[in-house]
Design an enzyme around this catalytic site. Structure first.
Site, PDB file in Angstrom:
ATOM      1  N   LYS B  27     109.639 -43.932 -10.137  1.00 26.78           N
ATOM      2  CA  LYS B  27     109.922 -42.522 -10.343  1.00 26.78           C
ATOM      3  C   LYS B  27     108.642 -41.688 -10.282  1.00 26.78           C
ATOM      4  CE  LYS B  27     113.103 -41.100 -13.315  1.00 26.78           C
ATOM      5  NZ  LYS B  27     113.800 -40.771 -14.571  1.00 26.78           N
ATOM      6  N   ARG B  96     110.355 -39.748 -19.806  1.00 27.73           N
ATOM      7  CA  ARG B  96     111.247 -40.750 -19.208  1.00 27.73           C
ATOM      8  C   ARG B  96     110.450 -41.956 -18.762  1.00 27.73           C
ATOM      9  NH1 ARG B  96     116.011 -37.788 -16.883  1.00 27.73           N
ATOM     10  NH2 ARG B  96     115.522 -35.611 -17.226  1.00 27.73           N
ATOM     11  N   GLY B 105     119.359 -47.167 -16.661  1.00 26.79           N
ATOM     12  CA  GLY B 105     119.879 -47.205 -18.019  1.00 26.79           C
ATOM     13  C   GLY B 105     119.159 -48.139 -18.952  1.00 26.79           C
ATOM     14  N   MET B 107     115.880 -48.158 -19.716  1.00 24.20           N
ATOM     15  CA  MET B 107     114.800 -47.570 -20.493  1.00 24.20           C
ATOM     16  C   MET B 107     115.290 -46.264 -21.118  1.00 24.20           C
ATOM     17  SD  MET B 107     112.724 -49.935 -19.738  1.00 24.20           S
ATOM     18  CE  MET B 107     111.348 -49.199 -20.561  1.00 24.20           C
ATOM     19  N   ARG B 357     114.695 -41.636  -5.240  1.00 21.96           N
ATOM     20  CA  ARG B 357     114.412 -43.067  -5.112  1.00 21.96           C
ATOM     21  C   ARG B 357     115.378 -43.614  -4.082  1.00 21.96           C
ATOM     22  NH1 ARG B 357     116.901 -44.707 -11.066  1.00 21.96           N
ATOM     23  NH2 ARG B 357     118.958 -43.842 -10.672  1.00 21.96           N
ATOM     24  N   HIS B 473     127.348 -45.662 -14.874  1.00 20.91           N
ATOM     25  CA  HIS B 473     126.651 -46.938 -15.098  1.00 20.91           C
ATOM     26  C   HIS B 473     127.419 -48.095 -14.476  1.00 20.91           C
ATOM     27  CE1 HIS B 473     125.594 -50.576 -17.409  1.00 20.91           C
ATOM     28  NE2 HIS B 473     124.370 -50.070 -17.309  1.00 20.91           N
ATOM     29  N   ARG B 636     125.636 -87.085   7.234  1.00 19.88           N
ATOM     30  CA  ARG B 636     124.935 -87.929   6.252  1.00 19.88           C
ATOM     31  C   ARG B 636     125.778 -89.149   5.922  1.00 19.88           C
ATOM     32  NH1 ARG B 636     123.757 -85.443   0.444  1.00 19.88           N
ATOM     33  NH2 ARG B 636     126.000 -85.751   0.234  1.00 19.88           N
ATOM     34  N   GLU B 763     114.465 -86.116  -0.114  1.00 24.77           N
ATOM     35  CA  GLU B 763     114.974 -85.626  -1.386  1.00 24.77           C
ATOM     36  C   GLU B 763     114.409 -86.415  -2.561  1.00 24.77           C
ATOM     37  OE1 GLU B 763     119.260 -86.168  -1.453  1.00 24.77           O
ATOM     38  OE2 GLU B 763     119.096 -87.859  -0.080  1.00 24.77           O
ATOM     39  N   SER B 782     115.528 -83.645   6.849  1.00 27.11           N
ATOM     40  CA  SER B 782     116.294 -82.542   6.286  1.00 27.11           C
ATOM     41  C   SER B 782     116.013 -82.548   4.786  1.00 27.11           C
ATOM     42  CB  SER B 782     117.780 -82.736   6.570  1.00 27.11           C
ATOM     43  OG  SER B 782     118.503 -81.689   5.969  1.00 27.11           O
ATOM     44  N   GLY B 784     116.524 -82.232   1.211  1.00 20.90           N
ATOM     45  CA  GLY B 784     117.626 -82.137   0.262  1.00 20.90           C
ATOM     46  C   GLY B 784     117.060 -81.573  -1.028  1.00 20.90           C
ATOM     47  N   ASN B 786     118.264 -79.969  -3.437  1.00 16.25           N
ATOM     48  CA  ASN B 786     118.961 -80.112  -4.723  1.00 16.25           C
ATOM     49  C   ASN B 786     118.411 -81.319  -5.471  1.00 16.25           C
ATOM     50  OD1 ASN B 786     120.508 -78.068  -3.736  1.00 16.25           O
ATOM     51  ND2 ASN B 786     122.366 -79.270  -3.465  1.00 16.25           N
ATOM     52  N   ASP B 787     118.477 -82.482  -4.843  1.00 17.10           N
ATOM     53  CA  ASP B 787     117.975 -83.675  -5.507  1.00 17.10           C
ATOM     54  C   ASP B 787     116.462 -83.620  -5.673  1.00 17.10           C
ATOM     55  OD1 ASP B 787     120.440 -84.672  -5.865  1.00 17.10           O
ATOM     56  OD2 ASP B 787     120.180 -86.490  -4.679  1.00 17.10           O
ATOM     57  N   CYS B 849     118.771 -78.620   3.746  1.00 18.72           N
ATOM     58  CA  CYS B 849     120.227 -78.587   3.585  1.00 18.72           C
ATOM     59  C   CYS B 849     120.635 -78.481   2.118  1.00 18.72           C
ATOM     60  CB  CYS B 849     120.878 -79.789   4.248  1.00 18.72           C
ATOM     61  SG  CYS B 849     120.394 -81.355   3.510  1.00 18.72           S
ATOM     62  N   TYR B 869     115.038 -75.099  10.897  1.00 15.12           N
ATOM     63  CA  TYR B 869     116.315 -74.476  10.543  1.00 15.12           C
ATOM     64  C   TYR B 869     116.573 -74.592   9.053  1.00 15.12           C
ATOM     65  CZ  TYR B 869     118.319 -79.159  10.139  1.00 15.12           C
ATOM     66  OH  TYR B 869     118.585 -80.436   9.756  1.00 15.12           O
TER      67      TYR B 869
END
Lengths: 897, 897
Positions: B27, B96, B105, B107, B357, B473, B636, B763, B782, B784, B786-787, B849, B869
């Site tokens: 602001k 402000r 909202g 602050m 803004r 809001h 896989r 992984e 690839s 992995g 997650n693991d 992946c 990729y």
């Protein structure tokens, strides 16, 4: 393959030498070295390990190799003055394996190559001993049929039994030449019958078959099994030694024997060995005939009742050869700077050395040899340190039988490998593996052992045999494994078929308990008490003193009680590297408080339970600080998930609910709510302290409280508070802040100022990757390589048993990474963390507290990456001390510093 | 702190500018920028974010800061021609907050600073409006008491209600000056009563109190919660804007409003906003009075029945100001190259801009704004790409109500945020969090929302409010979150106390099902069917086309069925990056075959069961290959532990035992034997294929079999076989060898030559550490993630819920590492593996992946480390495409290329 593959030796000149162990194998290199030293060795040649590796892919001997071998063979003929395949006076050869390191009994041997129906006549004529000639021929056909052609050995044994029965003789050596001729014919028929191929009469064909058989034997299952246990890479290969035969079985002026230049069991500086008159070398090792002692000293050492006590010594029967052997003994020890294990044959009064190699020995012997060789000026203190293998020390630390126990000694055999072992009786390797699988301690009882038994010996507490001497397979292998062994126990009758043993008028069945004392040879009924060993052997004290002067790494211990701390201190621990506080919570009263804490519904209720636990914790720490006075003590805050402290069975849950006055359902709900799919990766370690800071507060309060009280009482305390399982800087920073806050408060309250450190385990891969950040808020790192290995590999230690042994067996992994630190993977993280940690905090103190801290190769790695200390279980402390010194010596020797 | 902390702006000159967002907040920087542009802005000054951070540690405003502020205040006095605290004609200020990014909202704000019992008289005299003066004073005391002094806001509301009741008036603006004076006295008494301190009458004391309150509000729980959800670091701080007051509530020639330079819901290029005559700014946003539309177009867009439809527009009532505003609108858009969200006040006919803004907008709007601004020449195609946030696309992909469904429309509100949402009704944020905790879908129904409701909105499917407009809001926050929202639904009566809503004559209770259509504003009874969205918006097609031309990363999808594959292809997927074969085994008949396979006692029995599974697998692959014709498909091999396929309940076990004709006990034993302590780290992935190579053989056979059949049928297939969970080179090498062996056989049998790749998931941390070795035997990696995240952190995704949300809330982690890739830890491994992998295999193909493949910040990381990729779930594909383009644009802009 274009390079040289065949190395001649003989007549004071060899193409190889002792440094060419990788190429020529241990035996080949040593034969070459002995020849170069002027020691009498039957001439021959060594085919290199490279040729073995090449053979593995082609499964054929190349013409190039054969041509080179033929050239070397001509040299041998020249030296020995006989010709291979000469019907009039045939030169005969032995073919033996020889890998880079000794693999006793693993590889196959063929003797007397060159005999056939024609040449045997020449041998008979030249030796003037028809029986000897045909017996040699019989042995060749038998060995060749077994080893090269793959006929089951038993078939030949049955044929021998049949002819004995038919002729009414009871001992092999009572068979006449005619019997032997018939036996040879029978053997040939068996071979043809079993394999469809005839025994080859062409000596060259025999030779190539023998060489190929040795190459093939590198990859038989028992060799692979041996390599697995001893962590020998499969791509080393074995060399083949083709050597002119000399005969210990040419009559009573011939003999064969094996000897150690010092006593391999005690280390005493006495020439120690066994021999048989009129025998071939295999007869001594096989343990079928009772061997005689080399000298009077050896005979005196035998236990009363041992048959050999009454037999003449080599010193008695062949004094000149004995004297020549003594001179060679001295020469070899000085040359190799180590105790030697030698094989010799005396052919018609002439001594030939067949082999020398560094001798396997017991822990006591290794220590004594190292200390005495240093004193005798044969080796420097540094090289003396290398004469002791870290695992040898393990034997020094083995249990001994309680001297005050009343023992029912059943009989006494040879003290083949020291220490006491007890367990239930098993009769085969398979049975041993099976029964020991559930944690039952077993003693393997066999007539004699063979390489097929390796896996069973590996899981047994100890080994007891009824036959064989100190150099029998059982004895040699047991010493190598550091397991107690009583061998050649003649009074023992082993009835495999019925699963019974008999000793005198007593009989024991499969599953009965037995104890053996490998230090004395005693076989004892039942399970007398055992006492832990002492480290007060003066030679050991001397050697460990050298180790302590040499090493840079400090050695701490993992100990959770004052008793363990005291024990480890006696073993030389320089502090505690890991004190696991959770082990303190399992006592009868404490577990109740702990459970109250876990089941508390509010912070207040949890604090109340913790308040009750605090004095108990403080008392524990007090005892440990006192036991470790003036040494650092690293205390790890609560680590395991809380559900580990809760009951699991329905009955226990009911009892607990009753004791605590809560409903069973509510307790079950709570237990259920704490259940985790993967507790190893769950709510534990520092994650607990962040969720329940009051636990951390209580523990820090107890630690610093105990430290202040100790210091007030004049005890020099050095507490180090360790936060487990951190993976982010903030986890560590937040808990470090809380720790310092609590400690500051306790110090203010007690008015005693105590110095302390706050650091962390590095056991989460991320912590290692971001060690620069972690080090900014840590006084020390302690690598928790157990968990770090679990997470770096993605292996649950509890579950990996399904595939990990198979992985090691198949060579997918070189070793179990929970035993030997995986240097390329897990070690890469450790090394990275050391480097990064020191970048942002040059004063950071670095150690390791996983099981690897007591594994010699892992200790060497820790030294190389620059850790300050290793920490291991009390009994591994001396091993770590030695390993830490040896890596320094090796670095010096290699670096030429 | 020694540098400049206060930045003046006003009268066409500002010390700061728009680029100083980090220091002055969004602001403040924009106010300065607007001033520099010559736009009318009430003068004032901005206190920097650095001052805020300093304040957090000291909790005090320094004298240096106060002095600097006073100097700036003098400048303001000079510009405006009034004096602060002047009883005759007081200059008043607003205070402000303004953080680096907009936190709506979050602050706190205080208006009318400078009023007290003396200056209010001057204001009344000068404005000629006593009621206005006392109402302003009343607002100051109320806001100050609430925000600065911490008195509960309700107390003031009660006092207002009391005076209304006493005087018999029903609306605030009916209160007379005398009522207001009494109210002010009552407010002051409440403040004294509640805080023990009086309302400060000294204007400077008011000012410092207001500034400090803004600084403090940076760390109130709701601000922290907002930052947690939006990943805003806590150390950014907020700036404070102190600005001369202008009044929209000085009578009917005054007004106040908020506007978007384009329609934030549709993106249409029409000036769109709301205003209230004779009101202060907070009145519009709070949604208490129904706001009027800026212009005729806006009014036309309102749904029938909306009150504002009959109210005059700004264009109608203040045409000059409207025209000036339109000019500013154009100027701002061109200047900022983006749609703006502005606040303005008209004081007695004079227009003042209070804020500009970048405007929050719906996904549809973002796409349209980007496309049209590019067409209008305001932005380049590249910059246009940056006008769309990846998450905006998520909204384009949201469910829509099935057009063919019969709908019971209950009422219609404002279409505040597009998409359809349905679930059971909840009445508070807490209830939303609780009910949604077990996976139940909820719709949060409120009169209006406030920042306290953020957590509840976050877990709700959608939000329905009875009050407030498109800029309320609820509407703003819901659009930011990409959640459907219907706002200002006047027919809706929300009865929180009794947990009911009423619409017309219908009534619904807590737990009843409701559906909202945020695109139309409809509120619908029950749960009509939903249909997935389409990607055929022409603006979207245009923008995605630019993205596809710009990005380097290719985007694949994770899909296990032909249907998912087809869906993803429509979303622009360029292949399958992860096809999980195990999902295919859960069908009715298949699971039986799978169980037979698992329970088989011998390799033969296992092969037999596998033989039955093979045609089914092959059929699956056939369908997927066809759906992905000419694109790569990474399949896989079996990954999860086998026990996941077995039944767990007693009943199911009995049934299975019956079906299979095995004893229940035997089945139970088998299930028990497959139990693992930590299945995540157990016998799964490639470890299964090494133990049971026949499983791997069957799968490879099915894959290559399907590929050959497809190719024979003219379908261009590109199979890539992926071996999961490798941690050592040998695991991968052995299975690669097996795969090639089987594939070669199938190709030979079918006579169709198919090209295929064999690669691995990375992984396991060790695989990343030793990627150079892995790459020697892999065509592709690839990641992995997650693991890899599980193991690098040591977090079990299934169990981390106990502590992970808390970790994020407390800032121990900046974000959930399973949602946003942990770039410094896990990312370090990914980067290392890319580098090492390419060292030994420069042609290796690299992708990801894990779930992270669809997370924008993670996609940017993947681009930067050079992956080829990313692969993500079908609905994330467009987001990944855009994110992959945006990182390229940002690199260009930053790198100046």
């Amino acid at each position: 393959m274009s390079g040289k593959q065949v190395y001649f030796f003989g007549d004071g000149h060899a193409a190889g030498n002792g440094s060419m162990r990788n190429l020529l194998g241990g035996k080949g290199a040593n034969l070459a070295e002995m020849v170069n030293l002027g020691i009498p060795v039957p001439p021959g040649f060594t085919i290199s390990t490279e040729a073995c590796i090449e053979y593995q892919s082609t499964q054929e001997l190349t013409d190039a190799l054969k041509n080179e071998a033929k050239e070397a063979l001509l040299q041998v003929e020249k030296v020995i003055g006989k010709t291979f395949a000469d019907p009039a006076d045939p030169l005969l050869f032995s073919v033996r394996s020889g890998a880079r390191v000794s693999m006793p009994g693993m590889m196959d041997t063929v003797l007397n190559l060159g005999l056939n129906d024609d040449t045997v006549l020449g041998l008979a004529a030249k030796s003037g001993n028809e029986r000897f000639a045909y017996d040699s021929y019989r042995r060749l056909v038998q060995m060749y049929g077994d080893v090269v052609m793959g006929v089951e050995g038993e078939k030949f044994e049955h044929a021998i039994d049949a002819i004995k029965e038919k002729t009414g003789v009871s001992l092999d050596n009572e068979l006449t030449p005619d019997h032997l001729k018939e036996l040879i014919a029978n053997f040939k028929a068996i071979i043809l019958d079993e394999t469809g191929a005839g025994f080859p009469s062409d000596p060259y064909e025999q030779l190539w078959g023998g060489v190929a058989a040795v190459f093939k034997s590198w990859n038989v299952p028992r060799a692979i099994e041996y390599r697995r246990i001893h962590h020998i890479p499969g791509d080393w290969g074995t060399a083949v030694n083709v050597q002119a035969m000399v005969f210990g079985n040419m009559g009573d002026s011939s003999a064969t024997g094996v000897a150690f230049t010092r006593n391999p069991s005690t280390g005493e500086n006495e020439f120690y060995g066994e021999f048989l008159v009129n025998a071939q070398g295999e007869d001594v090792v096989a343990g079928i005939r009772t061997p005689q002692q080399l000298n009077q000293h050896g005979r005196e050492m035998l236990p009363a009742g041992n048959k050999a006590k009454d037999l003449p010594t080599l010193e008695d029967v062949m004094p000149e050869s004995y004297s020549e052997l003594c001179a060679i003994r001295t020469q070899l020890e000085k040359h190799y700077c180590d105790m030697q294990d030698i094989e010799f044959t005396i052919e018609d009064g002439r001594l030939w050395m067949l082999q020398t190699r560094n001798g396997k020995r017991t822990g006591v012997a290794a220590i004594r040899v190292a200390a005495e060789m240093e004193a005798e000026g044969i080796v420097s203190t540094e090289k003396a340190l290398l004469l002791v293998e870290p695992d040898h020390l393990d034997q020094m630390l083995h249990d001994q039988i309680d001297p005050s126990a009343e023992l029912k000694v059943l009989t006494t055999g040879l003290p083949a490998s020291p220490g006491a072992a007890q367990g239930t009786i098993v009769f085969s390797a398979e049975e041993a593996v099976e029964v020991a699988g559930d944690g039952t301690k077993v003693v393997l009882v066999r007539r004699e052992t063979s390489p097929e038994d390796i896996a069973g010996m590996n899981v047994a507490q100890g080994i007891l045999t009824s036959r064989g001497g100190m150099t029998s397979h059982a004895a040699v292998v047991a010493r190598g494994m550091g397991k107690p062994c009583v061998a050649g126990c003649g009074e023992l009758i082993v009835d495999n078929e019925n699963g019974r043993i008999e000793i005198g008028d007593k009989s024991f069945a499969r599953g009965d308990a037995i104890t053996i004392n490998g230090t004395t040879g005693a076989v004892i009924e039942g399970l007398p008490g055992l006492v832990p060993p002492h480290m007060d052997d003066p030679n050991l004290v001397k050697v460990m003193g050298w180790a302590d002067q040499t090493r840079r790494l400090r050695v701490r211990t993992n100990a959770d009680s004052p008793h363990d701390a005291q024990q480890a201190r006696e073993f030389g621990a320089q502090g505690i590297g890991l004190c696991r506080t959770e082990h303190m919570f399992f006592g009868e009263e404490r577990i109740m408080r702990m459970r109250e804490m876990i089941l508390a519904d509010s912070v207040e209720a949890r604090r109340e339970a913790l308040t009750k636990l605090q004095p108990m914790q403080q008392e524990d720490f007090d005892g440990i600080f006192r036991a470790m006075e003036s040494l650092p003590v690293t205390i790890r805050l609560l680590d395991p998930p809380l559900h580990e402290f809760l009951p699991t069975t329905e009955g226990d849950i009911k009892t607990l609910a009753g004791d605590m006055g809560v409903a069973v359902e509510r307790l079950e709900q709570k237990i259920e709510s704490l259940h985790e799919e993967n507790p190893m990766l769950g709510h534990r370690g520092c994650r607990l302290s962040l969720t329940y800071p009051e636990i951390c507060e209580m523990q820090v309060s107890a630690i610093i409280g105990a430290a202040c009280a100790c210091k007030k009482g004049g005890v020099d305390v050095r507490p180090e508070i360790m936060i487990p399982l951190t993976g982010t800087q903030r986890e560590l920073a937040d808990l470090r802040e809380l720790t310092i806050e609590v400690a500051t408060k306790v110090i203010a309250e007690t008015g005693v100022d105590v110095d302390y450190l706050v650091g962390t385990m590095i056991e989460i891969p991320r912590a290692a990757l971001l060690a620069d950040q972690m080090a900014e808020v840590a006084d020390f790192f302690s690598f928790g390589t157990n968990d770090l290995t679990q997470m770096t590999f993605g292996y649950s230690r509890d579950d990996a048993g399904v595939f990990l042994p198979d992985y090691v067996r198949r060579g997918i992994l070189p070793a179990d990474p929970f035993q030997q630190l995986d240097q390329s993977g897990v070690g890469q993280l450790v090394e990275m963390a050391c480097k990064k940690g020191r970048e942002t905090n040059p004063d950071i103190h670095l150690g390791i507290c996983g099981e690897h801290g007591g594994d010699p190769s892992s200790v060497a790695f820790c030294h190389k990456v620059g850790l300050d200390y290793v920490s291991c279980s009390p009994y591994r402390v001396p091993i770590a001390r030695l390993a830490a010194a040896q890596v320094v010596v090796r670095e010096k020797l290699e670096g030429g510093k």
